[in-house]
Scaffold this motif. Structure first.
Motif, mmCIF file in Angstrom:
data_model
loop_
_atom_site.group_PDB
_atom_site.id
_atom_site.type_symbol
_atom_site.label_atom_id
_atom_site.label_comp_id
_atom_site.label_asym_id
_atom_site.label_seq_id
_atom_site.Cartn_x
_atom_site.Cartn_y
_atom_site.Cartn_z
ATOM 1 N N HIS A 1 -0.505 6.278 -43.215
ATOM 2 C CA HIS A 1 -1.702 5.466 -42.956
ATOM 3 C C HIS A 1 -1.943 4.501 -44.105
ATOM 4 O O HIS A 1 -2.247 3.307 -43.889
ATOM 5 C CB HIS A 1 -2.897 6.384 -42.762
ATOM 6 C CG HIS A 1 -4.170 5.672 -42.424
ATOM 7 N ND1 HIS A 1 -4.292 4.808 -41.355
ATOM 8 C CD2 HIS A 1 -5.392 5.676 -43.026
ATOM 9 C CE1 HIS A 1 -5.514 4.321 -41.296
ATOM 10 N NE2 HIS A 1 -6.199 4.830 -42.304
ATOM 11 N N LEU A 2 -1.818 4.982 -45.337
ATOM 12 C CA LEU A 2 -2.026 4.127 -46.503
ATOM 13 C C LEU A 2 -1.009 2.989 -46.537
ATOM 14 O O LEU A 2 -1.363 1.815 -46.725
ATOM 15 C CB LEU A 2 -1.918 4.962 -47.781
ATOM 16 C CG LEU A 2 -1.981 4.195 -49.105
ATOM 17 C CD1 LEU A 2 -3.329 3.510 -49.269
ATOM 18 C CD2 LEU A 2 -1.705 5.119 -50.283
ATOM 19 N N LEU A 3 0.262 3.322 -46.344
ATOM 20 C CA LEU A 3 1.307 2.297 -46.384
ATOM 21 C C LEU A 3 1.155 1.303 -45.239
ATOM 22 O O LEU A 3 1.449 0.117 -45.388
ATOM 23 C CB LEU A 3 2.689 2.947 -46.362
ATOM 24 C CG LEU A 3 3.036 3.804 -47.589
ATOM 25 C CD1 LEU A 3 4.431 4.389 -47.452
ATOM 26 C CD2 LEU A 3 2.931 2.988 -48.878
ATOM 27 N N SER A 4 0.683 1.789 -44.090
ATOM 28 C CA SER A 4 0.515 0.879 -42.948
ATOM 29 C C SER A 4 -0.567 -0.161 -43.234
ATOM 30 O O SER A 4 -0.487 -1.296 -42.759
ATOM 31 C CB SER A 4 0.167 1.659 -41.680
ATOM 32 O OG SER A 4 -1.171 2.154 -41.719
ATOM 33 N N LYS A 5 -1.592 0.216 -44.016
ATOM 34 C CA LYS A 5 -2.639 -0.741 -44.371
ATOM 35 C C LYS A 5 -2.064 -1.875 -45.214
ATOM 36 O O LYS A 5 -2.379 -3.052 -45.004
ATOM 37 C CB LYS A 5 -3.764 -0.039 -45.137
ATOM 38 C CG LYS A 5 -4.570 0.941 -44.296
ATOM 39 C CD LYS A 5 -5.317 0.238 -43.191
ATOM 40 C CE LYS A 5 -6.215 1.187 -42.429
ATOM 41 N NZ LYS A 5 -6.891 0.512 -41.281
ATOM 42 N N SER B 1 0.583 -14.224 -53.724
ATOM 43 C CA SER B 1 -0.142 -13.078 -53.185
ATOM 44 C C SER B 1 0.795 -12.159 -52.414
ATOM 45 O O SER B 1 0.704 -10.928 -52.518
ATOM 46 C CB SER B 1 -1.270 -13.567 -52.269
ATOM 47 O OG SER B 1 -1.852 -12.509 -51.558
ATOM 48 N N LEU B 2 1.708 -12.753 -51.640
ATOM 49 C CA LEU B 2 2.670 -11.944 -50.887
ATOM 50 C C LEU B 2 3.560 -11.143 -51.817
ATOM 51 O O LEU B 2 3.819 -9.953 -51.581
ATOM 52 C CB LEU B 2 3.519 -12.859 -49.995
ATOM 53 C CG LEU B 2 4.648 -12.188 -49.203
ATOM 54 C CD1 LEU B 2 4.083 -11.127 -48.269
ATOM 55 C CD2 LEU B 2 5.441 -13.226 -48.419
ATOM 56 N N THR B 3 4.016 -11.770 -52.890
ATOM 57 C CA THR B 3 4.839 -11.057 -53.869
ATOM 58 C C THR B 3 4.073 -9.889 -54.476
ATOM 59 O O THR B 3 4.614 -8.786 -54.639
ATOM 60 C CB THR B 3 5.304 -12.017 -54.976
ATOM 61 O OG1 THR B 3 6.085 -13.058 -54.388
ATOM 62 C CG2 THR B 3 6.150 -11.292 -56.012
ATOM 63 N N ASP B 4 2.797 -10.125 -54.805
ATOM 64 C CA ASP B 4 1.969 -9.053 -55.374
ATOM 65 C C ASP B 4 1.818 -7.895 -54.382
ATOM 66 O O ASP B 4 1.898 -6.722 -54.766
ATOM 67 C CB ASP B 4 0.585 -9.591 -55.751
ATOM 68 C CG ASP B 4 0.627 -10.538 -56.940
ATOM 69 O OD1 ASP B 4 1.641 -10.515 -57.672
ATOM 70 O OD2 ASP B 4 -0.337 -11.306 -57.126
ATOM 71 N N LEU B 5 1.601 -8.229 -53.110
ATOM 72 C CA LEU B 5 1.446 -7.187 -52.094
ATOM 73 C C LEU B 5 2.736 -6.405 -51.901
ATOM 74 O O LEU B 5 2.719 -5.172 -51.749
ATOM 75 C CB LEU B 5 1.006 -7.811 -50.769
ATOM 76 C CG LEU B 5 -0.441 -8.290 -50.686
ATOM 77 C CD1 LEU B 5 -0.667 -9.103 -49.418
ATOM 78 C CD2 LEU B 5 -1.405 -7.101 -50.732
ATOM 79 N N GLU B 6 3.864 -7.101 -51.903
ATOM 80 C CA GLU B 6 5.149 -6.406 -51.749
ATOM 81 C C GLU B 6 5.435 -5.512 -52.949
ATOM 82 O O GLU B 6 5.970 -4.405 -52.796
ATOM 83 C CB GLU B 6 6.263 -7.432 -51.538
ATOM 84 C CG GLU B 6 6.181 -8.111 -50.175
ATOM 85 C CD GLU B 6 7.170 -9.245 -50.005
ATOM 86 O OE1 GLU B 6 7.488 -9.604 -48.854
ATOM 87 O OE2 GLU B 6 7.632 -9.799 -51.032
ATOM 88 N N ASN B 7 5.071 -5.972 -54.140
ATOM 89 C CA ASN B 7 5.227 -5.125 -55.329
ATOM 90 C C ASN B 7 4.306 -3.911 -55.252
ATOM 91 O O ASN B 7 4.696 -2.801 -55.637
ATOM 92 C CB ASN B 7 4.932 -5.931 -56.591
ATOM 93 C CG ASN B 7 5.990 -6.981 -56.875
ATOM 94 O OD1 ASN B 7 7.127 -6.878 -56.407
ATOM 95 N ND2 ASN B 7 5.639 -8.001 -57.627
ATOM 96 N N LEU B 8 3.071 -4.138 -54.772
ATOM 97 C CA LEU B 8 2.134 -3.029 -54.603
ATOM 98 C C LEU B 8 2.690 -2.007 -53.611
ATOM 99 O O LEU B 8 2.624 -0.791 -53.852
ATOM 100 C CB LEU B 8 0.786 -3.558 -54.113
ATOM 101 C CG LEU B 8 -0.250 -2.501 -53.699
ATOM 102 C CD1 LEU B 8 -0.659 -1.654 -54.900
ATOM 103 C CD2 LEU B 8 -1.475 -3.164 -53.065
ATOM 104 N N TYR B 9 3.241 -2.497 -52.511
ATOM 105 C CA TYR B 9 3.794 -1.588 -51.498
ATOM 106 C C TYR B 9 4.933 -0.758 -52.098
ATOM 107 O O TYR B 9 5.009 0.452 -51.883
ATOM 108 C CB TYR B 9 4.311 -2.393 -50.305
ATOM 109 C CG TYR B 9 4.811 -1.520 -49.175
ATOM 110 C CD1 TYR B 9 3.940 -1.065 -48.198
ATOM 111 C CD2 TYR B 9 6.156 -1.148 -49.082
ATOM 112 C CE1 TYR B 9 4.386 -0.258 -47.155
ATOM 113 C CE2 TYR B 9 6.602 -0.342 -48.054
ATOM 114 C CZ TYR B 9 5.713 0.095 -47.090
ATOM 115 O OH TYR B 9 6.158 0.903 -46.079
ATOM 116 N N GLY B 10 5.804 -1.422 -52.865
ATOM 117 C CA GLY B 10 6.910 -0.691 -53.479
ATOM 118 C C GLY B 10 6.423 0.381 -54.438
ATOM 119 O O GLY B 10 6.924 1.512 -54.437
#
Length: 530
Positions: free
Chosen positions: A154-158, A376-385
């Motif tokens: 659920h967290l990762l899907s957000k 922002s997309l790069t930051d989000l992808e880094n956060l997801y990783g």
């Protein structure tokens, strides 16, 4: 990998499914892509690529996984989230997990860096790597308790949703530029017919070498490139997504540059790829260091009194009129590629420079916003990783992650539902009349009070049956229709949100509990006996 959760072999928790469409049921054929997961084959390929005879195709039921053995290494795997069964190619491998593994958690692990590394380590094949089901079973996976798996997914899907939204924003910016370009310069624009048709060479600056490709061969060898040096060497990798980008850095010495200074790249030049993916273009930025280009990249220094570099670059890579000329000129060639002569002779309509400059201004503003979105997309992808690594290692505090809403849907499978003790009909529910009922039709606050009373009554009458929001909503609509048959009233989305909030509150209070249904392989809500 190291994890605070037990590390287990996946093969002990999954089993292969090989149900064929022998009855030739009328079901849609799907493919599994690395970006979209399950996708209708006709939507993905834009045509029917599968066999007319689908009797040997495999059936995938809701919750089951399918993957292409030769493409799982690039992420082509998914579990079926639809409420109906579908068909996939006989080449696909279909499997499902047991009650101890949540499909959304397993999917995210297999598509993670760690999961993908294990996928690649267990592939086999002389010509093309392929992951057989046995290899899948060898994959080791951290296995937390089921509720942790659900919370992690659920967290990762957000975060995935935020990433998808940011990508959508970037696509919308691209679409905005395309529509603006067509509106200003397309055949339907007001003055299009009056603009002169010119060749690109007519727009170049009036000096020798205004249009040029770079040196190679006897003049410049790959062996002369260094990763540090005095003069940069630009190639086709510097025009990425039709924007200038620094990719691999290549340099030559200043002594070598003295032999090649006629190939110098200037700020504001338009570069065009003539090998590889031909026709990509970009404008050289103002802060370019001393640089030359290679023979795979054409450079154009424009007469800026009649041609804006941003307009010309965008027209080269986006105008169907120009792209069709490129295709016709390169058709039949031994190698797909342009040459400087073909680019010089390419025709385009030349609008007034004021209109070109106006488009360039719009392009600049959109690019500024696009750069912010990409960051922002790069930051989000880094956060997801980072989140996924911590989650699989067991280093996240998941107590603050709420359980996602549990929705019970009617699943349409290819087999008949058995009749007998195993069937679970919904109980007959009698929702009481209340003093707040008339006001509930007019006031949101009064409706919440009525719904709360009805939810209490619903739970009391469930006995051993599962709590279902859909079943409750149906009972509530029926009760409203009985009480006020002349009032055409429907529960709204806000009422649905309130019901879900009530469910979470009662879960915390212990009036509702989450249990796992072994028979149906799903999580259910149960009313706690009083």
């Amino acid at each position: 990998m190291k994890s605070r959760f037990p590390i287990v072999e996946l093969g002990k928790y999954v089993h292969q499914i090989s149900q064929r469409n022998r009855a030739e049921l009328d079901m849609e054929v799907f493919s599994v892509t690395n970006s979209e997961g399950f996708t209708k084959s006709t939507d993905y390929f834009k045509k029917e690529v599968y066999s007319k005879d689908v009797s040997n195709y495999k059936i995938v039921s809701p919750g089951q996984f399918a993957y292409n053995p030769s493409r799982i290494n690039v992420g082509s795997i998914d579990y079926l989230k639809y409420e109906f069964s579908i068909l996939v190619s006989p080449l696909y491998i279909v499997f499902e997990g047991n009650k101890d593994i949540h499909p959304a958690y397993l999917l995210r692990y297999l598509k993670s860096g760690w999961g993908n590394a294990q996928v690649r380590a267990n592939t086999e094949g002389a010509v093309r790597d392929s992951l057989k089901f046995k290899g899948l079973g060898n994959i080791k996976i951290p296995l937390p308790p089921l509720d942790y798996q659900i919370r992690i997914a659920h967290l990762l899907s957000k975060v995935e949703g935020l990433i998808a939204r940011r990508k959508q924003h970037l696509q919308e910016l691209d679409n905005l530029l395309k529509s603006t370009f067509v509106e200003l310069f397309g055949p339907k624009s007001a003055e299009y017919a009056n603009w002169p048709l010119v060749e690109i060479k007519d727009l170049a600056a009036e000096h020798k070498g205004a249009m040029r490709t770079g040196p190679f061969g006897s003049n410049l060898l790959h062996s002369e490139f260094t990763d540090k040096g005095d003069v940069a060497v630009l190639g086709i990798d510097n025009a990425v997504q039709n924007c200038f980008a620094w990719s691999e850095r290549r340099y030559i010495t200043f002594e070598k540059y003295k032999e090649l200074e006629n190939y110098r790249i200037n700020p504001g030049d338009v570069i065009v790829t003539i090998m590889g993916t031909v026709g990509r273009s970009a404008v050289v930025p103002d802060d370019i260091p001393l640089a030359i280009n290679t023979k795979h990249l054409a450079a154009i220094t424009l007469n800026k009194e009649i041609a804006n570099p941003v307009f010309i670059s965008y027209a080269i890579h986006s105008s169907p009129f120009i792209l069709n000329q490129f295709r016709s000129k390169t058709r039949g060639a031994i190698m797909s590629g342009l040459n400087l002569g073909l680019i010089k002779e390419t025709k385009l309509k030349r609008p007034p420079i004021a209109l070109q400059n106006a488009f360039a201004d719009t392009h600049s503003r959109v690019n500024e916003l696009r750069a912010a979105y990409r960051e922002s997309l790069t930051d989000l992808e880094n956060l997801y990783g980072a989140l996924s690594q911590q989650a699989f290692k067991g280093e996240l505090n998941l107590s603050c992650v709420p359980m996602p809403p549990i929705e019970i849907v009617e699943v349409k499978t290819v087999t008949a539902t058995p009749v007998g003790d195993s069937a679970k009909p919904n109980p007959i529910i009698n929702l009481p009349d209340t003093d707040t009922l008339p006001a509930a039709l007019e006031s949101v606050d009064a409706r919440e009070a009525t719904v709360a009373q009805w939810l209490e009554a619903y739970c009391d009458q469930l006995r051993d049956k599962s709590f279902s929001i859909q079943h409750f909503m149906k009972a509530a609509r029926t009760r409203l229709a009985e009480a006020h048959p002349d009032d055409d009233f429907e529960l709204a989305a806000s009422d649905y949100d309130y019901i879900k909030a009530w469910v979470f509150k009662e879960l915390a209070a212990g009036k509702l509990t989450q249990v796992y249904d072994d028979g149906d392989n799903c999580v259910e809500l149960k009313a706690t006996p009083v």
